[in-house]
Write an enzyme that holds these catalytic residues in place. Structure first.
Site, mmCIF file in Angstrom:
data_model
loop_
_atom_site.group_PDB
_atom_site.id
_atom_site.type_symbol
_atom_site.label_atom_id
_atom_site.label_comp_id
_atom_site.label_asym_id
_atom_site.label_seq_id
_atom_site.Cartn_x
_atom_site.Cartn_y
_atom_site.Cartn_z
ATOM 1 N N GLY A 285 -2.048 9.063 2.571
ATOM 2 C CA GLY A 285 -1.389 8.185 3.520
ATOM 3 C C GLY A 285 -0.634 7.103 2.789
ATOM 4 O O GLY A 285 0.495 6.750 3.135
ATOM 5 N N ALA A 286 -1.268 6.575 1.734
ATOM 6 C CA ALA A 286 -0.644 5.554 0.900
ATOM 7 C C ALA A 286 -1.473 5.420 -0.367
ATOM 8 O O ALA A 286 -2.604 5.904 -0.441
ATOM 9 C CB ALA A 286 -0.555 4.216 1.635
ATOM 10 N N ASN A 289 -1.133 1.165 -5.638
ATOM 11 C CA ASN A 289 -0.670 0.714 -6.945
ATOM 12 C C ASN A 289 -0.404 -0.790 -6.935
ATOM 13 O O ASN A 289 0.274 -1.294 -6.035
ATOM 14 C CB ASN A 289 0.632 1.435 -7.316
ATOM 15 C CG ASN A 289 0.552 2.923 -7.100
ATOM 16 O OD1 ASN A 289 -0.280 3.603 -7.660
ATOM 17 N ND2 ASN A 289 1.447 3.424 -6.256
ATOM 18 N N HIS A 319 -4.832 -2.040 4.912
ATOM 19 C CA HIS A 319 -5.757 -1.293 4.045
ATOM 20 C C HIS A 319 -5.297 -1.364 2.592
ATOM 21 O O HIS A 319 -6.081 -1.686 1.687
ATOM 22 C CB HIS A 319 -5.818 0.150 4.545
ATOM 23 C CG HIS A 319 -6.610 1.090 3.696
ATOM 24 N ND1 HIS A 319 -7.764 1.701 4.141
ATOM 25 C CD2 HIS A 319 -6.422 1.569 2.441
ATOM 26 C CE1 HIS A 319 -8.237 2.495 3.203
ATOM 27 N NE2 HIS A 319 -7.435 2.433 2.155
ATOM 28 N N GLU A 320 -4.010 -1.064 2.361
ATOM 29 C CA GLU A 320 -3.524 -1.044 0.977
ATOM 30 C C GLU A 320 -3.529 -2.436 0.368
ATOM 31 O O GLU A 320 -3.803 -2.593 -0.828
ATOM 32 C CB GLU A 320 -2.122 -0.439 0.933
ATOM 33 C CG GLU A 320 -2.054 1.010 1.383
ATOM 34 C CD GLU A 320 -3.070 1.904 0.677
ATOM 35 O OE1 GLU A 320 -3.229 1.791 -0.562
ATOM 36 O OE2 GLU A 320 -3.721 2.710 1.364
#
Length: 869
Positions: A285-286, A289, A319-320
Site C-alpha cells: 500500500g505504501a 522510507n 500510518h506511514e
C-alpha cells in the site's frame, strides 16, 4: 508499510532472489537470524556512499557503493549483492575475486580488527515486479519512471550492503539521471554544479539499509512547506490533473497528522524533508522510507470514490508518518519484531487520523482491516503477534508474517493495551521508548520495559497473554432474566425480570484478559445502558448481574475495544434483524455485523440468512464503510463459495435487489449511488441493464460511467459473454493508460471462450512471458469465474504445477500473486482440495507460494464445512 489492496498485500517483498535471464529469478540464500547476529557482533557499520547511474539503458543501471565499517575483532563475513555484472570489488584497496560472488553473497575473509572500506562497482537489474529499482514506461505518453523498493532483503538489488536492520549507518546518495528528470531521496536533493543530470541527496541520520530510497523520472510535483520543512507530492505526468485535484486534501491531512504526532511525541520529526510519491505498479500500500514515502498510485483517484475510500487514504498517510518514529527513528533488531513497526503504525494511523481530522476511521478498521486479522488468525498459518525469535529463522520466513496478524491483530492488541493502561501512561511509555533507543534498534522486551516503567503495571504478563499466543478468543453470552433482587410494581416477579435485573453468564473460550463494554438495547434499538467489565486471563464462564429488564439486544465488545469473536444470543439476533440499522453508533452496528459474519464462517448461521439480513437492513444503513464491508463479504465468500452453484443465483438476485433500492430516485448521496452502481454491476446475471448503461454512458440518475466504472461494467459483460475482443480493444484505445491496460487484460481473461482462456493462461504461466506484477494480477482476476465452471474445469489440475513453476522462475512477488490471485476461484469441491494438498507436499514449493496456497486451502475447507452445515 501500509495495506496493499490490489496486486499484493502489505509487506510482502522479495527476500532471496536475483534476476536472471528473460525475467526469471535465480535462487539465493536468505539471511538467517544466526548469521545476522554473528555479523552484528563482528561489525559496526558507519557510512554508505552510493552512486547510481540511470542513463545506461533499459535493462540495467550502474551502482557504485563504498562502505566504511569497523571490525571489532579478526574474522570473516560477507556483503550482499544481487547484480547482473560485478565489475570490481576492493577491500581496503585490495581487489577481490568477482568469481567468489555466489548466491548473492560476496565473501570478506581475513578481516582484522579495525576500520575497513569496501568498494563495489556493478550493473544492477531493473525490475518489473516492484523489487529493487522498478522501471515503468507509461503507455499514455511513453515517459519512463523509476523508484526503489529496498524493503526487508531487496536493497542488494540496488547497492552492495550488509543488509540487516540492526546495522544502521549514515547514507550519502548521488544519482545520475537523464536531464530534466526529477530526483527524490531520503533527504533534500540538490543538483551538482557543473555536472548535468547529477543530483546529491542530503546526508541521512543513521538508518537501516532497507530504508534507503530514491525515485527518478519526469514526475509532476506539487510542493509546499510546513513547520519549516519542505513537503512534496509527486506522480507521473499523465496523472497530474488528478493529483492537482486532490493535493489540498492530502496536504491538509499530512499537516494535521504531522502536528498531532508532535503533540503526542517528545521526539521531533527526525528527517529534513517529507516527500510523498505515488508510484506505478507498487506492491504494498505504501512504504515508509524516511523523507520519501512511496504509495501505490491508486490512492490518486482518477475516478469517483466513496467517502470511505478517501478515509482509507488518510489512514495510509497517517500510518506511514507514524513509521518515521516507529521503524525509522527506532528500528526492530530482527524481523521477529515486525509488530514494533506495523502494529504501532496501524494503531496510530487510525487513532491520529481520528484525533486530527473529522474522519472516524475506526469503523473501517473494524469492518474491514480487523476482519483480515481474524481470518488470518484462524488459519493453520497463524502465528503470534510477536513470535519467539526462533520462529523467524530467516528473512524468507519473516516475509510471510507481514499479514493481518502483524497489522490488524497487533493494532487491536495495542488498542486494548491503551484501554487497560490509559492513554497518558501509554504515551509516556512510547516517549520513554523513543528516548532510550533513538536512531538505534529495539526489541519487544525493550518496549515492554518502557511501558512497565511508565505505568507501574504488569505489562510483561499482558504481553505474554496478548502477543505470544495465537487465535482469537470467543465470547458467548447466556442471559437469564430475574436475579432475585426485588419485585415489580405489583409485587410480583416480572417475566422479563424488569424488577429483578438480569444475569449474564459469559463463556470465555481463550486465555487473554479483556476490558470491554456491554451495550444494552431495547426492542426498538434505543440504547439503555453501557457496562464496562473485565475478564480474567483464563478460560471459563464468568457471571455478571445487572439491574433493569433483560436486554432485547446485548452487544458484547460494544465500541470494539478488544480483539475477540463475539456471539449474539438468539433474542439479540432476532432484535438485530429488525433494528440493526437504527442503532445510533456505527461501531455498535459494525460489531453486530461482524458477529453475524463470524457465525456464517463458523457454520452457525446459514449464508442465505446473512444475505436476507443484508438485503433488508442495508438500505437504511448510513455508513458507507459498513455497506462496503457487508456487501464485500456477501458478494465474495458467501455468494462465490458458501452457497452451492444451485443457490448462487438467488444470492446474486438478493444483492441486485439491494442495489436497485440504493439506486432509487430518493437516494441522492453520490457515495451511496456509486456503491450501489458497483454492486449492481458485480451482481448482474443478465447483460440487458448493463448494456443500456454502457450505451447511455451513465446509470440513470448517476453516477456517470467514469473509467473505473466502464472497465468494471465491461468486465462483467465479458463474464456474461456479452462483449467481444473488438469492443475490449476499442475501450483500451479509448483509455490509453496503465489502468486501461490492466482493465483490458482482466476483460480478455474473463471472456467465456476456450481460446481466450488459453491466451490468458500462457500470459501468466508461459516461461517466456514476463508480465508485470499488476498485469499478472489483472489477468488472474479475470480468469476464474464461478459462472464458467464447466469451461474452466480442465484448468484446475493445470493450475498447481503452473503456480509452482512461475514462483520458482520469477520469485517472491509472482509466487504470492500466483497463490492469492490465480487460485481456482469458484471450485469449492473436494477434488480441488485434494489437488492442493498434493501440491503442498511438493519439495520444490517456494515459501512465497506455500503460505498463500495453504491459506487458500484452509479457506476452501471452511467453505466446505459451511456448505455441509
Amino acid at each position: 508499510m501500509a495495506p496493499g489492496n490490489g496486486a499484493r498485500p502489505r509487506g510482502t517483498q522479495s527476500a532471496c532472489t536475483a534476476r536472471g535471464p528473460c525475467g526469471t529469478m535465480a535462487p539465493m540464500a536468505p539471511l538467517t537470524r544466526l548469521e545476522a547476529e554473528a555479523r552484528s557482533a563482528l561489525l559496526d557499520v558507519h557510512h554508505y556512499a552510493i552512486d547510481l547511474d540511470f542513463t545506461h539503458g533499459e535493462d540495467t543501471f550502474a551502482s557504485v557503493t563504498t562502505i566504511r565499517f569497523t571490525a571489532r575483532r579478526d574474522g570473516d563475513t560477507f556483503a550482499e549483492l544481487r547484480s547482473t555484472a560485478l565489475h570490481g570489488a576492493t577491500l581496503d584497496g585490495r581487489a577481490l575475486d568477482p568469481d567468489t560472488l555466489a548466491d548473492g553473497r560476496l565473501p570478506l575473509t581475513g578481516l582484522t580488527a579495525g576500520t575497513h572500506e569496501l568498494r563495489v562497482t556493478a550493473d544492477m537489474p531493473y525490475s518489473r515486479t516492484g523489487e529493487g529499482i522498478h522501471r515503468f514506461t507509461d503507455p499514455a505518453d511513453g515517459l519512463t519512471y523509476l523508484y526503489s523498493m529496498c524493503f526487508l532483503a531487496d536493497c542488494p538489488l540496488v547497492f552492495a550492503a550488509f543488509d540487516q536492520p540492526d546495522l544502521k549507518a549514515v547514507f550519502d546518495v548521488t544519482v545520475t539521471a537523464p536531464e530534466g528528470w526529477t530526483v527524490l531521496g531520503n533527504g533534500s536533493v540538490t543538483p551538482v554544479a557543473g555536472r548535468p543530470g547529477v543530483h546529491r541527496c542530503a546526508t541521512t541520520p543513521p538508518i537501516s539499509t532497507y530504508l534507503m530510497a530514491v525515485a527518478a523520472g519526469p514526475y509532476h510535483s506539487v510542493r509546499t512547506e510546513h513547520a519549516g520543512l519542505p513537503f512534496g507530492l509527486h506522480v507521473r505526468r499523465s496523472l497530474a490533473e488528478h493529483l492537482d485535484k486532490d493535493a489540498d486534501e492530502i496536504f491538509d491531512i499530512t499537516r494535521r497528522c504531522f502536528d498531532r504526532y508532535h503533540e503526542i511525541f517528545d521526539e521531533p520529526y527526525p528527517f529534513d524533508s517529507y516527500d510523498q510519491a505515488f508510484v506505478p505498479e507498487f506492491n504494498a500500500g505504501a512504504m515508509e522510507n524516511p523523507g520519501l514515502v512511496t504509495f501505490r498510485e491508486g490512492y490518486i483517484h482518477r475516478s469517483a470514490v466513496t467517502d470511505s475510500q478517501r478515509e482509507v487514504r488518510g489512514v495510509v498517510v497517517a500510518h506511514e508518518m507514524a513509521h518515521m518514529w516507529f521503524g525509522n527513528l527506532v528500528t526492530l533488531r530482527w524481523w521477529d519484531d515486525i509488530w514494533l513497526n506495523e502494529s504501532f503504525a496501524d494503531y496510530l494511523g487510525y487513532q491520529v487520523l481520528t484525533d486530527a481530522t473529522d474522519h472516524r476511521p475506526w469503523v473501517e478498521f473494524c469492518t474491514d482491516q480487523k476482519q483480515r486479522g481474524y481470518d488470518a488468525d484462524q488459519r493453520g498459518s497463524t502465528h503470534p503477534v510477536a513470535p519467539e525469535p526462533d520462529a523467524v529463522p530467516d528473512t524468507a520466513s519473516a516475509l510471510l508474517n507481514f499479514d493481518g496478524i502483524s497489522y490488524a491483530k497487533g493494532a487491536s492488541a495495542l488498542r486494548q493495551l491503551v484501554t487497560w493502561l490509559g492513554e497518558d501512561a501509554f504515551l509516556a511509555g512510547v516517549n520513554d521508548h523513543f528516548t532510550r533507543h533513538r536512531f538505534a534498534n529495539a526489541t519487544l522486551a525493550d518496549f515492554v520495559d518502557s511501558m512497565a516503567r511508565a505505568s507501574g503495571r504488569s505489562v510483561p504478563a499482558w504481553a505474554d497473554a496478548w502477543l505470544r499466543t495465537t487465535g482469537p478468543d470467543t465470547l458467548t453470552p447466556q442471559i437469564d432474566a430475574g436475579t432475585g433482587t426485588g419485585t415489580n410494581a405489583h409485587g410480583d416477579e416480572d417475566a422479563d425480570g424488569n424488577a429483578d435485573g438480569w444475569r449474564l453468564r459469559l463463556a470465555h473460550a481463550g486465555a487473554r484478559p479483556h476490558r470491554l463494554c456491554l451495550g444494552v438495547y431495547d426492542a426498538d434499538g434505543a440504547p439503555r445502558a453501557r457496562h464496562e467489565i473485565e475478564l480474567p486471563a483464563a478460560e471459563g464462564t464468568t457471571e455478571h448481574t445487572f439491574p433493569g429488564p433483560r436486554p432485547d439486544l446485548l452487544v458484547l465488545n460494544d465500541g470494539d475495544l478488544t480483539y475477540a469473536k463475539v456471539r449474539l444470543d438468539p433474542r439479540s439476533w432476532d432484535t438485530a434483524q429488525r433494528v440493526l440499522s437504527d442503532l445510533p453508533e456505527p461501531l455498535t452496528r459494525t460489531v453486530v455485523w461482524n458477529a453475524a459474519r463470524d457465525m456464517v464462517r463458523d457454520g452457525e448461521l446459514a449464508p442465505a440468512a446473512y444475505l436476507d439480513a443484508a438485503r433488508r437492513l442495508l438500505p437504511a444503513e448510513p455508513s458507507t464503510a459498513i455497506l462496503e464491508a457487508v456487501v464485500a463479504f456477501a458478494r465474495g465468500p458467501v455468494t462465490d463459495r458458501y452457497l452451492t452453484p444451485e443457490q448462487r443465483p438467488a444470492g446474486l438476485a438478493a444483492l441486485s435487489a439491494l442495489a436497485r433500492d440504493l439506486l432509487g430516485a430518493a437516494v441522492t448521496d453520490p457515495a451511496r449511488r456509486l456503491f450501489a452502481a458497483r454492486t449492481a454491476i458485480d451482481a448482474a446475471t443478465e447483460p440487458g441493464q448493463l448494456r443500456s448503461w454502457w450505451e447511455a454512458g451513465t446509470v440513470p440518475g448517476g453516477p456517470v460511467l467514469d473509467p473505473e466504472l466502464r472497465w468494471r461494467l465491461l468486465g462483467r459483460l465479458a463474464v456474461l459473454g456479452a462483449t467481444t475482443e473488438e469492443e475490449i480493444a476499442a475501450e483500451a484505445a479509448r483509455d490509453v493508460t496503465a489502468n486501461g491496460e490492466e482493465g483490458a487484460a482482466r476483460c480478455r481473461a474473463a471472456l467465456p471462450d476456450a481460446a481466450a482462456k488459453e491466451t490468458a493462461w500462457h500470459a501468466m504461466f508461459d516461461p517466456a512471458d514476463t508480465l508485470s506484477n499488476y498485469l499478472f494480477a489483472a489477468t488472474a482476476q479475470g480468469f476464474w469465474q464461478p459462472e464458467q465452471r464447466d469451461l474452466l474445469a480442465p484448468w484446475v489440475a493445470r493450475y498447481f504445477p503452473a503456480a509452482v513453476g512461475v514462483a520458482a522462475r520469477r520469485g517472491h512477488t509472482l509466487g504470492v500473486l500466483a497463490g492469492r490471485q490465480a487460485f481456482p476461484r469458484g471450485f469449492t469441491d473436494a477434488g480441488t482440495l485434494r489437488l492442493g494438498e498434493d501440491a503442498l507436499r511438493r519439495a520444490d514449493l517456494t515459501p512465497a507460494l506455500r503460505r498463500p496456497l495453504a491459506d487458500q486451502l484452509d479457506d476452501l475447507r471452511r467453505a466446505l464445512h459451511v456448505r455441509g452445515r
